[in-house]
Scaffold this motif. Structure first.
Motif, PDB file in Angstrom:
ATOM      1  N   LEU A 202       9.725 -14.482   9.088  1.00  0.00           N
ATOM      2  CA  LEU A 202       9.009 -13.392  10.427  1.00  0.00           C
ATOM      3  C   LEU A 202       7.556 -13.379   9.803  1.00  0.00           C
ATOM      4  N   VAL A 203       7.713 -13.104   8.249  1.00  0.00           N
ATOM      5  CA  VAL A 203       6.115 -12.716   7.774  1.00  0.00           C
ATOM      6  C   VAL A 203       4.862 -13.711   8.416  1.00  0.00           C
ATOM      7  N   ALA A 204       5.108 -14.763   8.088  1.00  0.00           N
ATOM      8  CA  ALA A 204       4.812 -16.242   9.246  1.00  0.00           C
ATOM      9  C   ALA A 204       3.848 -15.067  10.133  1.00  0.00           C
ATOM     10  N   TYR A 205       4.583 -15.040  11.021  1.00  0.00           N
ATOM     11  CA  TYR A 205       4.762 -15.074  12.400  1.00  0.00           C
ATOM     12  C   TYR A 205       3.968 -13.673  12.636  1.00  0.00           C
ATOM     13  N   ILE A 206       4.130 -12.564  12.057  1.00  0.00           N
ATOM     14  CA  ILE A 206       3.338 -11.719  11.761  1.00  0.00           C
ATOM     15  C   ILE A 206       1.957 -11.471  11.588  1.00  0.00           C
ATOM     16  N   VAL A 207       1.326 -12.882  10.585  1.00  0.00           N
ATOM     17  CA  VAL A 207       0.131 -12.801   9.613  1.00  0.00           C
ATOM     18  C   VAL A 207      -0.204 -13.691  11.131  1.00  0.00           C
ATOM     19  N   GLN A 208       0.530 -14.199  11.715  1.00  0.00           N
ATOM     20  CA  GLN A 208      -0.141 -15.009  12.589  1.00  0.00           C
ATOM     21  C   GLN A 208      -0.445 -14.258  14.416  1.00  0.00           C
ATOM     22  N   LYS A 209       0.136 -13.907  14.477  1.00  0.00           N
ATOM     23  CA  LYS A 209       0.364 -12.796  15.925  1.00  0.00           C
ATOM     24  C   LYS A 209      -0.185 -11.561  15.699  1.00  0.00           C
ATOM     25  N   PHE A 210      -0.091 -10.937  14.644  1.00  0.00           N
ATOM     26  CA  PHE A 210      -1.262  -9.806  14.444  1.00  0.00           C
ATOM     27  C   PHE A 210      -2.176  -9.265  13.808  1.00  0.00           C
ATOM     28  N   HIS A 211      -3.013  -8.409  14.018  1.00  0.00           N
ATOM     29  CA  HIS A 211      -4.245  -8.187  13.304  1.00  0.00           C
ATOM     30  C   HIS A 211      -3.702  -6.757  12.744  1.00  0.00           C
TER      31      HIS A 211
END
Length: 352
Positions: A202-211
């Motif tokens: 989830l942390v990796a997804y947030i890093v990839q998808k959100f600024h």
């Protein structure tokens, strides 16, 4: 997207050295009746390193491989690459442990065929494997299998994995009770620790998808909450008291590096690269050999307790690094050549 996140090398280096220190102090205190009071306080929350280890592993895998979800060939290559990364080096240490324990203490581990078989394959068992810290690798390997299935057929396996995770959550909050089966395999399959891998995802997804702005606050808040939880030992589950703050720390570190030019010292990067060797080798060197020999020969009668600790820690790190330099690195090169011959490989950095 960056291929390599250097601040994660700091976490790997910290984990490797901290877990080594944790095991050594724990064993020496058992042997010498708490001679190391100050260090005992430092490693009092050493179990939380496992939470960091699992969350970090989930982050790294999702960050590097999420773009391959739905790629059948990518799923196959991912699993082969992970298996070759984990097992060969681990098998060597297992063999060394079997030989060493027989040579020093006449322990015939090969007579326990079930222990040997499950240890070699990292199959969950009711007790520790031959290389004691490798119990965590059983969780790692199972997570790799689950992730490879999601990569292979996401439309089929994402709903199935979601149901599995939901069952883990329901069991965690005792809405359903799986503990009544009193079976170590059921306990393993529905362990709350698997949630930590997906917290890392989830942390990796947030890093990839959100600024995200205010990256420093995530880091500081995470560090504060982690320290606060360790200091006061609240009666709440580790997912909230430890895993959640650790997730914030990883999120903050990654966001800070992406915004600022952070130079990671070469020594930290080196220890991060050597972290797997340190993790699987240190227990054999420090606990099975050095502490065992110290106890048998009662060396504490002629050597100061602090000097014993220093010698064991130093040799534990040195031998583990030698294993990295002269076994892991050459073996990885050989295995890479095998991979290039038989499978498509990808230039993936930050291998856990």
């Amino acid at each position: 997207m960056r291929n390599r996140i250097n601040t994660l090398q700091f976490l790997r280096a910290f984990l490797a050295v901290y877990i080594l220190l944790f095991h050594v102090i724990l064993e020496l205190n058992n042997q010498y009746k708490s001679q190391y009071v100050l260090l005992s306080r430092i490693i009092a929350n050493g179990y939380t390193a496992i939470d960091l280890f699992f969350i970090l592993s989930g982050f790294v895998i999702f960050y590097n491989y999420s773009h391959k979800i739905g790629d059948i060939k990518g799923a196959r290559n991912f699993l082969i690459k992970r298996i070759l990364r984990i097992y060969p080096l681990y098998w060597i240490v297992t063999l060394l442990t079997v030989v060493t324990l027989f040579g020093l203490y006449k322990v015939k581990l090969w007579e326990n065929k079930e222990l040997l078989f499950k240890s070699l394959l990292l199959i969950p068992q009711n007790g520790y494997p031959i290389v004691a810290p490798a119990w965590t690798l059983s969780y790692i390997v199972f997570f790799y299998i689950i992730f490879s299935l999601v990569m292979f057929k996401p439309k089929v396996f994402i709903p199935m994995v979601s149901c599995w995770l939901l069952a883990i959550v329901l069991n965690l909050f005792e809405i359903i009770s799986l503990s009544k089966y009193n079976n170590y395999l059921v306990s393993f399959l529905f362990s709350w620790m698997f949630l930590e891998f997906f917290m890392g995802c989830l942390v990796a997804y947030i890093v990839q998808k959100f600024h995200i702005k205010y990256e420093t606050y995530f880091l500081l808040v995470g560090m504060f909450l982690y320290g606060f939880s360790c200091g006061f030992n609240f009666e709440i589950h580790r997912l909230l008291s430890i895993a959640a703050p650790v997730s914030l720390v990883i999120l903050g570190l990654v966001l800070v590096e992406m915004k600022y030019e952070i130079v990671t010292p070469k020594l930290i990067c080196f220890l991060g690269d050597a972290s797997y060797s340190i993790y699987i080798m240190h227990y054999l060197v420090t606990v099975n050999i050095l502490i065992g020999v110290t106890k048998v020969n009662q060396l504490e009668k002629v050597i100061d307790y602090n000097l014993i600790l220093l010698i064991i820690l130093s040799l534990g790190v040195i031998v583990s690094i030698l294993y990295y330099l002269f076994v892991e690195k050459p073996l990885v090169k050989v295995l890479d050549k095998i991979q290039y011959k038989f499978i498509d490989t990808y230039n993936i950095s930050n291998n856990p």
